[in-house]
Write a protein that holds these residues in place. Structure first.
Motif, PDB file in Angstrom:
ATOM      1  N   TYR A  22       0.856  -1.178   0.000  1.00  0.00           N
ATOM      2  CA  TYR A  22       0.000   0.000   0.000  1.00  0.00           C
ATOM      3  C   TYR A  22       0.889   1.223   0.000  1.00  0.00           C
ATOM      4  O   TYR A  22       2.080   1.139   0.323  1.00  0.00           O
ATOM      5  CB  TYR A  22      -0.925   0.018   1.229  1.00  0.00           C
ATOM      6  CG  TYR A  22      -0.212   0.368   2.518  1.00  0.00           C
ATOM      7  CD1 TYR A  22      -0.216   1.664   3.017  1.00  0.00           C
ATOM      8  CD2 TYR A  22       0.516  -0.595   3.226  1.00  0.00           C
ATOM      9  CE1 TYR A  22       0.459   1.995   4.188  1.00  0.00           C
ATOM     10  CE2 TYR A  22       1.194  -0.284   4.390  1.00  0.00           C
ATOM     11  CZ  TYR A  22       1.161   1.010   4.867  1.00  0.00           C
ATOM     12  OH  TYR A  22       1.837   1.334   6.017  1.00  0.00           O
ATOM     13  N   SER A  23       0.315   2.364  -0.356  1.00  0.00           N
ATOM     14  CA  SER A  23       1.067   3.615  -0.343  1.00  0.00           C
ATOM     15  C   SER A  23       0.574   4.496   0.790  1.00  0.00           C
ATOM     16  O   SER A  23      -0.611   4.840   0.834  1.00  0.00           O
ATOM     17  CB  SER A  23       0.908   4.348  -1.679  1.00  0.00           C
ATOM     18  OG  SER A  23       1.566   5.600  -1.642  1.00  0.00           O
ATOM     19  N   ALA A  25      -0.429   7.635   2.007  1.00  0.00           N
ATOM     20  CA  ALA A  25      -0.759   8.757   1.136  1.00  0.00           C
ATOM     21  C   ALA A  25      -1.648   9.791   1.814  1.00  0.00           C
ATOM     22  O   ALA A  25      -2.331   9.499   2.800  1.00  0.00           O
ATOM     23  CB  ALA A  25      -1.448   8.242  -0.130  1.00  0.00           C
ATOM     24  N   TYR A  26      -1.630  10.964   1.229  1.00  0.00           N
ATOM     25  CA  TYR A  26      -2.551  12.025   1.624  1.00  0.00           C
ATOM     26  C   TYR A  26      -3.068  12.657   0.334  1.00  0.00           C
ATOM     27  O   TYR A  26      -2.291  12.939  -0.583  1.00  0.00           O
ATOM     28  CB  TYR A  26      -1.857  13.082   2.486  1.00  0.00           C
ATOM     29  CG  TYR A  26      -2.805  14.107   3.067  1.00  0.00           C
ATOM     30  CD1 TYR A  26      -3.368  13.931   4.323  1.00  0.00           C
ATOM     31  CD2 TYR A  26      -3.171  15.240   2.334  1.00  0.00           C
ATOM     32  CE1 TYR A  26      -4.249  14.854   4.856  1.00  0.00           C
ATOM     33  CE2 TYR A  26      -4.056  16.162   2.857  1.00  0.00           C
ATOM     34  CZ  TYR A  26      -4.587  15.959   4.118  1.00  0.00           C
ATOM     35  OH  TYR A  26      -5.478  16.866   4.639  1.00  0.00           O
ATOM     36  N   THR A  27      -4.382  12.896   0.266  1.00  0.00           N
ATOM     37  CA  THR A  27      -4.997  13.426  -0.951  1.00  0.00           C
ATOM     38  C   THR A  27      -5.249  14.924  -0.833  1.00  0.00           C
ATOM     39  O   THR A  27      -5.811  15.388   0.169  1.00  0.00           O
ATOM     40  CB  THR A  27      -6.321  12.716  -1.249  1.00  0.00           C
ATOM     41  OG1 THR A  27      -6.085  11.308  -1.375  1.00  0.00           O
ATOM     42  CG2 THR A  27      -6.942  13.236  -2.541  1.00  0.00           C
ATOM     43  N   GLU A  72       3.326   9.576  -0.295  1.00  0.00           N
ATOM     44  CA  GLU A  72       2.673  10.004  -1.529  1.00  0.00           C
ATOM     45  C   GLU A  72       1.697  11.147  -1.267  1.00  0.00           C
ATOM     46  O   GLU A  72       0.918  11.110  -0.317  1.00  0.00           O
ATOM     47  CB  GLU A  72       1.917   8.838  -2.164  1.00  0.00           C
ATOM     48  CG  GLU A  72       1.105   9.211  -3.399  1.00  0.00           C
ATOM     49  CD  GLU A  72       0.325   8.050  -3.985  1.00  0.00           C
ATOM     50  OE1 GLU A  72      -0.569   8.304  -4.814  1.00  0.00           O
ATOM     51  OE2 GLU A  72       0.603   6.882  -3.618  1.00  0.00           O
ATOM     52  N   LEU A  74      -1.327  12.567  -3.309  1.00  0.00           N
ATOM     53  CA  LEU A  74      -2.198  12.375  -4.460  1.00  0.00           C
ATOM     54  C   LEU A  74      -2.911  13.694  -4.766  1.00  0.00           C
ATOM     55  O   LEU A  74      -3.661  14.209  -3.929  1.00  0.00           O
ATOM     56  CB  LEU A  74      -3.220  11.277  -4.173  1.00  0.00           C
ATOM     57  CG  LEU A  74      -4.380  11.128  -5.174  1.00  0.00           C
ATOM     58  CD1 LEU A  74      -3.855  10.850  -6.572  1.00  0.00           C
ATOM     59  CD2 LEU A  74      -5.334  10.032  -4.710  1.00  0.00           C
ATOM     60  N   HIS A 109       1.651  12.390  -7.062  1.00  0.00           N
ATOM     61  CA  HIS A 109       1.005  11.544  -8.064  1.00  0.00           C
ATOM     62  C   HIS A 109      -0.287  12.255  -8.454  1.00  0.00           C
ATOM     63  O   HIS A 109      -1.163  12.456  -7.612  1.00  0.00           O
ATOM     64  CB  HIS A 109       0.703  10.158  -7.493  1.00  0.00           C
ATOM     65  CG  HIS A 109      -0.153   9.300  -8.391  1.00  0.00           C
ATOM     66  ND1 HIS A 109       0.379   8.301  -9.172  1.00  0.00           N
ATOM     67  CD2 HIS A 109      -1.488   9.287  -8.616  1.00  0.00           C
ATOM     68  CE1 HIS A 109      -0.602   7.707  -9.848  1.00  0.00           C
ATOM     69  NE2 HIS A 109      -1.755   8.292  -9.515  1.00  0.00           N
ATOM     70  N   GLY A 272      -3.414   3.844  -2.319  1.00  0.00           N
ATOM     71  CA  GLY A 272      -3.083   4.856  -1.337  1.00  0.00           C
ATOM     72  C   GLY A 272      -4.052   4.824  -0.171  1.00  0.00           C
ATOM     73  O   GLY A 272      -5.272   4.830  -0.363  1.00  0.00           O
ATOM     74  N   GLY A 274      -5.039   6.736   3.347  1.00  0.00           N
ATOM     75  CA  GLY A 274      -4.863   7.967   4.108  1.00  0.00           C
ATOM     76  C   GLY A 274      -6.114   8.286   4.903  1.00  0.00           C
ATOM     77  O   GLY A 274      -6.980   7.431   5.092  1.00  0.00           O
ATOM     78  N   SER A 306       6.406   3.199  -2.325  1.00  0.00           N
ATOM     79  CA  SER A 306       6.333   4.531  -2.910  1.00  0.00           C
ATOM     80  C   SER A 306       5.413   4.488  -4.128  1.00  0.00           C
ATOM     81  O   SER A 306       5.071   3.398  -4.615  1.00  0.00           O
ATOM     82  CB  SER A 306       7.731   5.005  -3.322  1.00  0.00           C
ATOM     83  OG  SER A 306       8.067   4.477  -4.593  1.00  0.00           O
ATOM     84  N   PRO A 307       5.029   5.640  -4.685  1.00  0.00           N
ATOM     85  CA  PRO A 307       4.178   5.625  -5.878  1.00  0.00           C
ATOM     86  C   PRO A 307       4.906   5.335  -7.184  1.00  0.00           C
ATOM     87  O   PRO A 307       4.286   5.371  -8.249  1.00  0.00           O
ATOM     88  CB  PRO A 307       3.586   7.045  -5.899  1.00  0.00           C
ATOM     89  CG  PRO A 307       4.577   7.876  -5.189  1.00  0.00           C
ATOM     90  CD  PRO A 307       5.160   6.996  -4.130  1.00  0.00           C
TER      91      PRO A 307
END
Length: 335
Positions: A22-23, A25-27, A72, A74, A109, A272, A274, A306-307
């Protein structure tokens, strides 16, 4: 090329056997406004809503994410019409958000719908990977769920994937299930993804995503039957080249037995994860500890990534490589 790919993928699989990734991540959302009106969408806001994220607030958020294990960023955006006078300002904000994230050591990304070739080329310098869902190629959907969504024309989205290959952009795409497609049409869409990857070698992940009803959709589609998901994943694994990882969203596959069945069928990545799934806000992401409790007893190790996948590291600029090195240190010692 295919012989070299099989050899490389065989080495990768030997090192990753029993692993699900999994990544962290934060969107960030530059705007929720979108000129498309897909009847199943739970993301879109009407034009003129003025929501979204500015650079000053983005900088505050990024600073708050330091030392929290996020790798990541996003950049997920509603779409501006290609001929709109607002297009340049929209694109400039996306570019600046990516540049800002990269400058602070994060790995951007972007998924902002179909872009011009020149826009993709410019974003390549500030993104380690990019994405666009192919969804389904069936033209009949243009008369139903995509009736008011011009950018969902199959030729437009296929061209985007082709350009990503030409530009050597590591790419994520995928299919959306439950729009009214047939099994044959699912296979045709997967075969199109496979052909593009065989030509360019740029597709890292194919998402197999079940459509799940939400409170903001305008249509009345009931959603995809999740019990069919492992069978579709098995079909995807058979059609797609082995170097394309199949991804599923764990917040849409919440039953532990079903999640394990999807992984057994060939899914190896959870995307991702998050604080919030902006595309499906009614379905919160599970906590990593919850996923570990499901996966580990069944013999699967959950690992952050990582992405960008290692086979695409040579496509990075020195600036991107430096950010990646910092991210890999975080992933090796997750917070």
């Amino acid at each position: 090329m295919m012989g070299q790919e099989k050899s490389r993928v065989g080495q990768m699989e030997a090192g990753n056997r029993g692993r699900v990734t999994y990544s962290p991540a934060y969107t960030m959302v530059p705007t929720y406004e979108c000129f498309n009106r897909c009847s199943y969408c739970n993301f879109r806001q009407e034009l003129g809503s003025k929501g979204g994220l500015g650079l000053e607030r983005a900088a505050e958020i990024l600073d708050s994410l330091v030392d929290r294990g996020v790798v990541e960023i996003l950049i997920l955006s509603g779409e501006v019409h290609p001929q709109s006078v607002a297009r340049k300002g929209w694109f400039d904000r996306i570019y600046k958000l990516c540049d800002l994230a990269l400058s602070k050591g994060f790995l951007p990304h972007t998924n902002a719908g179909p872009l011009y070739f020149a826009e993709m080329a410019k974003l390549k310098s500030v993104n380690l990977s990019m994405g666009l869902m192919l969804e389904q190629l069936s033209p009949k959907l243009l008369q139903t769920v995509h009736r008011h969504a011009p950018s969902k024309q199959p030729v437009v989205r296929l061209r985007q994937l082709e350009w990503a290959g030409e530009l050597e952009i590591p790419f994520t795409t995928g299919i959306l299930l439950g729009l009214g497609e047939t099994r044959e049409e699912i296979c045709e869409t997967l075969e199109a993804i496979a052909r593009l990857h065989q030509r360019w070698g740029h597709i890292q992940e194919a998402i197999v995503q079940p459509y799940s009803p939400g409170t903001r959709q305008t249509g009345d589609a009931p959603g995809f039957d999740l019990q069919e998901l492992p069978a579709i994943i098995a079909i995807a694994r058979d059609i797609l080249p082995p170097s394309i990882t199949i991804q599923i969203p764990p917040n849409l596959v919440t039953q532990p037995d079903l999640l394990l069945a999807c992984i057994a069928a060939g899914a190896r990545d959870l995307g991702g994860i998050g604080p919030r799934d902006e595309v499906n806000p009614d379905y919160p992401h599970p906590q990593i500890a919850q996923l570990q409790e499901i996966l580990h007893p069944a013999g699967w190790q959950l690992r952050p990534r990582s992405p960008i996948y290692p086979q695409h590291y040579p496509w990075l600029t020195p600036r991107q490589q430096n950010a990646l090195r910092q991210a890999l240190l975080i992933l090796a010692d997750p917070v």
